[in-house]
Design an enzyme around this catalytic site. Structure first.
Site, PDB file in Angstrom:
ATOM      1  N   SER A 152     -53.520 -79.078 -11.970  1.00 55.11           N
ATOM      2  CA  SER A 152     -52.379 -78.217 -11.643  1.00 55.11           C
ATOM      3  C   SER A 152     -51.390 -78.175 -12.795  1.00 55.11           C
TER       4      SER A 152
ATOM      5  N   GLY B 226     -44.654 -67.021   0.906  1.00 55.63           N
ATOM      6  CA  GLY B 226     -45.259 -66.896  -0.417  1.00 55.63           C
ATOM      7  C   GLY B 226     -46.402 -65.891  -0.493  1.00 55.63           C
TER       8      GLY B 226
ATOM      9  N   MET C  83     -68.266 -89.948   5.996  1.00 59.73           N
ATOM     10  CA  MET C  83     -69.442 -90.791   5.730  1.00 59.73           C
ATOM     11  C   MET C  83     -69.059 -92.207   5.309  1.00 59.73           C
TER      12      MET C  83
ATOM     13  N   GLY D  34     -64.548 -96.132   8.331  1.00 62.26           N
ATOM     14  CA  GLY D  34     -63.146 -96.564   8.235  1.00 62.26           C
ATOM     15  C   GLY D  34     -62.676 -96.656   6.793  1.00 62.26           C
TER      16      GLY D  34
ATOM     17  N   GLU E  99     -51.864 -70.444  -4.944  1.00 61.99           N
ATOM     18  CA  GLU E  99     -52.575 -69.388  -5.683  1.00 61.99           C
ATOM     19  C   GLU E  99     -53.263 -68.419  -4.732  1.00 61.99           C
ATOM     20  N   GLY E 100     -52.652 -68.189  -3.567  1.00 66.65           N
ATOM     21  CA  GLY E 100     -53.248 -67.318  -2.560  1.00 66.65           C
ATOM     22  C   GLY E 100     -54.024 -68.153  -1.561  1.00 66.65           C
ATOM     23  N   THR E 101     -53.626 -68.077  -0.276  1.00 68.94           N
ATOM     24  CA  THR E 101     -54.332 -68.855   0.749  1.00 68.94           C
ATOM     25  C   THR E 101     -55.748 -68.300   0.916  1.00 68.94           C
TER      26      THR E 101
ATOM     27  N   PHE F 290     -53.360 -56.298   4.771  1.00 68.44           N
ATOM     28  CA  PHE F 290     -52.289 -57.311   4.708  1.00 68.44           C
ATOM     29  C   PHE F 290     -51.183 -56.984   5.699  1.00 68.44           C
TER      30      PHE F 290
HETATM   31  P1  TGC Z   1     -50.276 -54.608  -3.954  1.00 63.06           P
HETATM   32  O1  TGC Z   1     -49.594 -53.350  -3.542  1.00 63.06           O
HETATM   33  O2  TGC Z   1     -51.706 -54.803  -3.604  1.00 63.06           O
HETATM   34  O3  TGC Z   1     -50.121 -54.803  -5.530  1.00 63.06           O
HETATM   35  C1  TGC Z   1     -48.907 -54.593  -6.227  1.00 63.06           C
HETATM   36  C2  TGC Z   1     -49.280 -54.252  -7.668  1.00 63.06           C
HETATM   37  O4  TGC Z   1     -49.947 -55.381  -8.261  1.00 63.06           O
HETATM   38  C3  TGC Z   1     -51.299 -55.023  -8.611  1.00 63.06           C
HETATM   39  N1  TGC Z   1     -52.131 -56.194  -8.279  1.00 63.06           N
HETATM   40  C4  TGC Z   1     -52.681 -56.961  -9.216  1.00 63.06           C
HETATM   41  N2  TGC Z   1     -52.665 -56.870 -10.552  1.00 63.06           N
HETATM   42  C5  TGC Z   1     -53.343 -57.816 -11.234  1.00 63.06           C
HETATM   43  N3  TGC Z   1     -53.995 -58.829 -10.612  1.00 63.06           N
HETATM   44  C6  TGC Z   1     -54.026 -58.949  -9.283  1.00 63.06           C
HETATM   45  N4  TGC Z   1     -54.674 -59.983  -8.702  1.00 63.06           N
HETATM   46  C7  TGC Z   1     -53.347 -57.991  -8.512  1.00 63.06           C
HETATM   47  N5  TGC Z   1     -53.159 -57.805  -7.175  1.00 63.06           N
HETATM   48  C8  TGC Z   1     -52.419 -56.693  -7.054  1.00 63.06           C
HETATM   49  C9  TGC Z   1     -51.621 -53.805  -7.771  1.00 63.06           C
HETATM   50  O5  TGC Z   1     -52.628 -53.041  -8.375  1.00 63.06           O
HETATM   51  C10 TGC Z   1     -50.282 -53.093  -7.752  1.00 63.06           C
HETATM   52  O6  TGC Z   1     -50.087 -52.502  -9.015  1.00 63.06           O
HETATM   53  P2  TGC Z   1     -49.330 -51.093  -9.160  1.00 63.06           P
HETATM   54  O7  TGC Z   1     -49.252 -50.859 -10.625  1.00 63.06           O
HETATM   55  O8  TGC Z   1     -50.197 -50.113  -8.432  1.00 63.06           O
HETATM   56  O9  TGC Z   1     -47.995 -51.272  -8.512  1.00 63.06           O
HETATM   57  O10 TGC Z   1     -49.391 -55.799  -3.438  1.00 63.06           O
HETATM   58  P3  TGC Z   1     -49.192 -56.376  -1.992  1.00 63.06           P
HETATM   59  O11 TGC Z   1     -47.715 -56.521  -1.826  1.00 63.06           O
HETATM   60  O12 TGC Z   1     -49.952 -55.582  -0.972  1.00 63.06           O
HETATM   61  O13 TGC Z   1     -49.801 -57.855  -2.111  1.00 63.06           O
HETATM   62  C11 TGC Z   1     -51.117 -58.079  -2.444  1.00 63.06           C
HETATM   63  C12 TGC Z   1     -51.449 -59.592  -2.350  1.00 63.06           C
HETATM   64  C13 TGC Z   1     -51.247 -60.101  -0.943  1.00 63.06           C
HETATM   65  C14 TGC Z   1     -52.906 -59.770  -2.728  1.00 63.06           C
HETATM   66  C15 TGC Z   1     -50.606 -60.381  -3.313  1.00 63.06           C
HETATM   67  O14 TGC Z   1     -49.295 -60.229  -3.100  1.00 63.06           O
HETATM   68  C16 TGC Z   1     -50.969 -61.848  -3.365  1.00 63.06           C
HETATM   69  O15 TGC Z   1     -51.805 -62.194  -4.177  1.00 63.06           O
HETATM   70  N6  TGC Z   1     -50.367 -62.771  -2.534  1.00 63.06           N
HETATM   71  C17 TGC Z   1     -50.558 -64.212  -2.697  1.00 63.06           C
HETATM   72  C18 TGC Z   1     -49.445 -64.753  -3.556  1.00 63.06           C
HETATM   73  C19 TGC Z   1     -49.875 -65.911  -4.401  1.00 63.06           C
HETATM   74  O16 TGC Z   1     -51.038 -66.116  -4.693  1.00 63.06           O
HETATM   75  N7  TGC Z   1     -48.922 -66.679  -4.870  1.00 63.06           N
HETATM   76  C20 TGC Z   1     -49.197 -67.733  -5.798  1.00 63.06           C
HETATM   77  C21 TGC Z   1     -47.938 -68.276  -6.395  1.00 63.06           C
HETATM   78  S1  TGC Z   1     -48.210 -69.277  -7.827  1.00 63.06           S
HETATM   79  C22 TGC Z   1     -48.944 -70.663  -7.278  1.00 63.06           C
HETATM   80  O17 TGC Z   1     -49.303 -70.831  -6.174  1.00 63.06           O
HETATM   81  C23 TGC Z   1     -49.157 -71.688  -8.316  1.00 63.06           C
HETATM   82  S2  TGC Z   1     -49.941 -73.120  -7.786  1.00 63.06           S
HETATM   83  C24 TGC Z   1     -50.468 -73.605  -9.298  1.00 63.06           C
HETATM   84  C25 TGC Z   1     -50.952 -74.969  -9.420  1.00 63.06           C
HETATM   85  O18 TGC Z   1     -50.192 -75.941  -9.178  1.00 63.06           O
HETATM   86  O19 TGC Z   1     -52.117 -75.097  -9.864  1.00 63.06           O
HETATM   87  P1  FAD Z   2     -47.142 -68.145   4.113  1.00 62.37           P
HETATM   88  O1  FAD Z   2     -47.234 -67.004   3.175  1.00 62.37           O
HETATM   89  O2  FAD Z   2     -45.977 -68.219   5.028  1.00 62.37           O
HETATM   90  O3  FAD Z   2     -48.483 -68.177   4.984  1.00 62.37           O
HETATM   91  C1  FAD Z   2     -48.572 -68.902   6.230  1.00 62.37           C
HETATM   92  C2  FAD Z   2     -49.936 -68.613   6.866  1.00 62.37           C
HETATM   93  O4  FAD Z   2     -50.045 -67.212   7.152  1.00 62.37           O
HETATM   94  C3  FAD Z   2     -51.117 -68.935   5.940  1.00 62.37           C
HETATM   95  O5  FAD Z   2     -52.140 -69.505   6.696  1.00 62.37           O
HETATM   96  C4  FAD Z   2     -51.553 -67.569   5.430  1.00 62.37           C
HETATM   97  O6  FAD Z   2     -52.918 -67.515   5.073  1.00 62.37           O
HETATM   98  C5  FAD Z   2     -51.279 -66.714   6.670  1.00 62.37           C
HETATM   99  N1  FAD Z   2     -51.139 -65.282   6.351  1.00 62.37           N
HETATM  100  C6  FAD Z   2     -50.308 -64.724   5.447  1.00 62.37           C
HETATM  101  N2  FAD Z   2     -50.439 -63.381   5.449  1.00 62.37           N
HETATM  102  C7  FAD Z   2     -51.381 -63.091   6.378  1.00 62.37           C
HETATM  103  C8  FAD Z   2     -51.974 -61.885   6.856  1.00 62.37           C
HETATM  104  N3  FAD Z   2     -51.623 -60.688   6.383  1.00 62.37           N
HETATM  105  N4  FAD Z   2     -52.916 -61.967   7.810  1.00 62.37           N
HETATM  106  C9  FAD Z   2     -53.287 -63.165   8.297  1.00 62.37           C
HETATM  107  N5  FAD Z   2     -52.771 -64.346   7.900  1.00 62.37           N
HETATM  108  C10 FAD Z   2     -51.830 -64.298   6.952  1.00 62.37           C
HETATM  109  N6  FAD Z   2     -45.839 -71.099  -5.931  1.00 62.37           N
HETATM  110  C11 FAD Z   2     -45.332 -70.686  -7.128  1.00 62.37           C
HETATM  111  O7  FAD Z   2     -44.806 -69.592  -7.241  1.00 62.37           O
HETATM  112  N7  FAD Z   2     -45.421 -71.504  -8.221  1.00 62.37           N
HETATM  113  C12 FAD Z   2     -45.990 -72.729  -8.187  1.00 62.37           C
HETATM  114  O8  FAD Z   2     -46.058 -73.423  -9.200  1.00 62.37           O
HETATM  115  C13 FAD Z   2     -46.508 -73.189  -6.923  1.00 62.37           C
HETATM  116  N8  FAD Z   2     -47.030 -74.445  -6.814  1.00 62.37           N
HETATM  117  C14 FAD Z   2     -47.382 -74.910  -5.577  1.00 62.37           C
HETATM  118  C15 FAD Z   2     -47.754 -76.262  -5.426  1.00 62.37           C
HETATM  119  C16 FAD Z   2     -48.062 -76.766  -4.162  1.00 62.37           C
HETATM  120  C17 FAD Z   2     -48.409 -78.212  -4.007  1.00 62.37           C
HETATM  121  C18 FAD Z   2     -48.044 -75.906  -3.030  1.00 62.37           C
HETATM  122  C19 FAD Z   2     -48.411 -76.425  -1.675  1.00 62.37           C
HETATM  123  C20 FAD Z   2     -47.693 -74.584  -3.180  1.00 62.37           C
HETATM  124  C21 FAD Z   2     -47.339 -74.073  -4.441  1.00 62.37           C
HETATM  125  N9  FAD Z   2     -46.883 -72.759  -4.599  1.00 62.37           N
HETATM  126  C22 FAD Z   2     -46.406 -72.324  -5.799  1.00 62.37           C
HETATM  127  C23 FAD Z   2     -46.716 -71.912  -3.430  1.00 62.37           C
HETATM  128  C24 FAD Z   2     -48.007 -71.300  -2.897  1.00 62.37           C
HETATM  129  O9  FAD Z   2     -48.441 -70.265  -3.744  1.00 62.37           O
HETATM  130  C25 FAD Z   2     -47.713 -70.793  -1.476  1.00 62.37           C
HETATM  131  O10 FAD Z   2     -47.599 -71.939  -0.656  1.00 62.37           O
HETATM  132  C26 FAD Z   2     -48.793 -69.864  -0.958  1.00 62.37           C
HETATM  133  O11 FAD Z   2     -48.824 -68.663  -1.687  1.00 62.37           O
HETATM  134  C27 FAD Z   2     -48.589 -69.535   0.544  1.00 62.37           C
HETATM  135  O12 FAD Z   2     -47.263 -69.171   0.807  1.00 62.37           O
HETATM  136  P2  FAD Z   2     -46.460 -69.900   1.983  1.00 62.37           P
HETATM  137  O13 FAD Z   2     -46.573 -71.364   1.787  1.00 62.37           O
HETATM  138  O14 FAD Z   2     -45.099 -69.336   2.041  1.00 62.37           O
HETATM  139  O15 FAD Z   2     -47.267 -69.526   3.309  1.00 62.37           O
END
Ligand code: TGC
Ligand code: FAD
Length: 408
Positions: A116, A162, A362, A365, A388-390, A408
């Site tokens: 991470s 998120g 496996m 305890g 990084e997306g559930t 979504f």
């Molecule tokens: P949507 O309308 O689909 O898209 C908005 C605009 O973005 C473009 N797009 C992308 N572009 C590049 N790569 C992708 N994967 C893309 N997905 C969408 C899309 O084409 C559009 O572009 P434009 O020019 O037409 O405006 O957006 P939406 O609001 O419907 O949401 C789509 C969804 C749900 C897939 C997206 O919001 C999403 O991926 N949600 C999950 C959020 C997430 O993954 N957060 C992660 C935070 S960082 C983190 O967790 C770090 S942990 C790191 C660690 O410790 O290792």
């Molecule tokens: P929510 O979005 O509230 O989701 C709750 C539940 O609803 C989930 O089960 C989800 O799958 C479900 N759900 C959501 N939408 C739908 C739908 N349309 N239909 C059905 N089910 C749905 N984020 C950053 O930006 N930067 C970081 O560096 C980062 N690091 C992280 C490190 C850790 C240890 C953790 C735990 C998280 C981190 N995150 C980071 C955040 C992470 O990306 C979010 O936790 C994740 O994207 C989910 O958002 P949320 O926790 O708000 O859950």
């Protein structure tokens, strides 16, 4: 290890004395995926594997138990060129995507928290500066980040949800030549130790990326305590109270949600590989354990049910390895699609989590003791399957690709 702790003492007694495979094949690579790697890729994997064996494994269990990120490993990680390894110039190694994947795999064999750290530094902080930043921003931040002298984080997730970053509340308004930023972010890896935070905010000109620097007035990054997962990693909240940000700290190359989402593709790609390492660590330990654990007069490994479970682990790991390598080759050819990354992230994290949970069982305890690796990997992977997306988000991305309909 304390001799008076009965769980640890029992676990120590259970530990087999030698590794145990009679297979001519490598049980952790049944389809010899390694032979499909280039010489450079093999060398990268071996180098990181040695680092993990020598530097990470001796300290990681204690770090996890103490809820402490082993910051002392950063210089070694940087020395090997693992920070921003896919970037060119700026003291970065310029490796290909498969090499980056192998780095993630080997690091996560040690612990998801370490992978991470490297994912966030490389894919979520250096990558956006490299891709969307000005020349000054790149010169200022990338070389020290590659050397591990400056740490970065990525603030996208907000407390209210998120999965739907399009609904972000954090916002910035122009004030003369500066911007005033307000809002908050949640669950941010590296937040408290970061020198620079890439913070995404809504503006009248679209979604923009702001480079917030440690110590800016109104910017606070407290660590989130009491995590039961990724305990060897720093996770933080970020608070912005009228933070004044100069225009020079705004990424000039991005003004929509597409910007941060394209960074996620990079980090998610690494996560397609990382959990393979965690799963391999669990299987390796199970092969040893089940050979020496005797029940009903024979080793566990001689029973049909245990062999079936070990075989299932090997099957799942093999498919994940082939998927990751194919994804990496597509990425290196410049033709990877985000839906392919989603499918692989979903499959490979689910694979590793299932294996870690089964390995935990496996062990009986003993499986609840950190003396064995599965419970630590299992708890870590609960974060990996969420961040990084559930799993559901990735299923819906694939569903949208198949049907053309966003559910979504
Ligand atoms: P949507 O309308 O689909 O898209 C908005 C605009 O973005 C473009 N797009 C992308 N572009 C590049 N790569 C992708 N994967 C893309 N997905 C969408 C899309 O084409 C559009 O572009 P434009 O020019 O037409 O405006 O957006 P939406 O609001 O419907 O949401 C789509 C969804 C749900 C897939 C997206 O919001 C999403 O991926 N949600 C999950 C959020 C997430 O993954 N957060 C992660 C935070 S960082 C983190 O967790 C770090 S942990 C790191 C660690 O410790 O290792
Ligand atoms: P929510 O979005 O509230 O989701 C709750 C539940 O609803 C989930 O089960 C989800 O799958 C479900 N759900 C959501 N939408 C739908 C739908 N349309 N239909 C059905 N089910 C749905 N984020 C950053 O930006 N930067 C970081 O560096 C980062 N690091 C992280 C490190 C850790 C240890 C953790 C735990 C998280 C981190 N995150 C980071 C955040 C992470 O990306 C979010 O936790 C994740 O994207 C989910 O958002 P949320 O926790 O708000 O859950």
């Amino acid at each position: 290890m304390s001799a008076t702790n009965p769980v640890e003492a029992a676990a120590a007694a259970d530990k087999p004395k030698k590794a145990a495979s009679v297979s001519a094949l490598n049980p952790l690579d049944l389809f010899d995926v390694r032979s499909m790697l280039s010489e450079e890729e093999t060398m990268v994997q071996d180098t990181v594997a040695r680092f993990v064996d020598d530097q990470v494994l001796p300290v990681i269990r204690e770090s996890f138990e103490q809820h402490r990120f082993p910051k002392e490993l950063i210089p070694g990680i940087a020395e090997l060129g693992l920070l921003g390894s896919s970037l060119h110039g700026y003291d970065c190694a310029g490796l290909n995507s498969v090499s980056y994947g192998l780095i993630c795999q080997e690091l996560e064999r040690g612990d998801s928290g370490l992978r991470s750290f490297v994912s966030v530094q490389s894919s979520l902080c250096m990558y956006p500066i490299y891709t969307f930043g000005s020349d000054e921003q790149k010169e200022r931040w990338l070389p020290p980040m590659a050397r591990g002298e400056a740490i970065g984080c990525f603030g996208l997730t907000e407390p209210h949800g998120g999965s739907d970053p399009g609904n972000m509340k954090t916002h910035a308004k122009r004030d003369g030549s500066d911007w005033i930023l307000n809002g908050s972010k949640m669950w941010i890896t590296n937040g408290t130790i970061a020198d620079v935070a890439v913070v995404w905010a809504r503006t009248d000109e679209g979604v923009k990326g702001f480079l917030l620097e440690k110590g800016m007035k109104g910017f606070d990054a407290p660590e989130i305590e009491n995590k039961m997962s990724l305990r060897a990693s720093v996770t933080s909240a970020l608070f912005f109270d009228n933070v004044r940000v100069p225009e020079a700290n705004v990424l000039p190359g991005v003004s929509s949600l597409r910007g941060p989402l394209s960074c996620l593709n990079q980090a998610r790609y690494g996560i397609c590989w990382g959990p393979i390492g965690a799963a391999q660590a669990c299987l390796a330990e199970m092969l040893e354990y089940t050979e020496t654990r005797e029940l009903f007069g024979r080793p566990l490994s001689h029973t049909q049910l245990i062999q079936s479970r070990l075989a299932e682990m090997a099957r799942q790991i093999t498919m994940a390895q082939l998927l990751a390598l194919r994804l990496g080759r597509l990425k290196d050819e410049g033709r990877v699609d985000p839906a392919q990354v989603s499918l692989a992230k979903w499959n490979n994290v689910r694979m590793a989590l299932d294996i870690a949970r089964d390995a935990r069982d496996m062990l009986g305890g003993s499986g609840i003791s950190a003396e064995y690796v599965p419970i630590r990997h299992m708890l870590n992977l609960e974060s990996v399957i969420t961040y990084e997306g559930t799993e559901s988000v990735h299923q819906l991305v694939v569903g949208k690709e198949l049907t053309g309909q966003s559910a979504f």
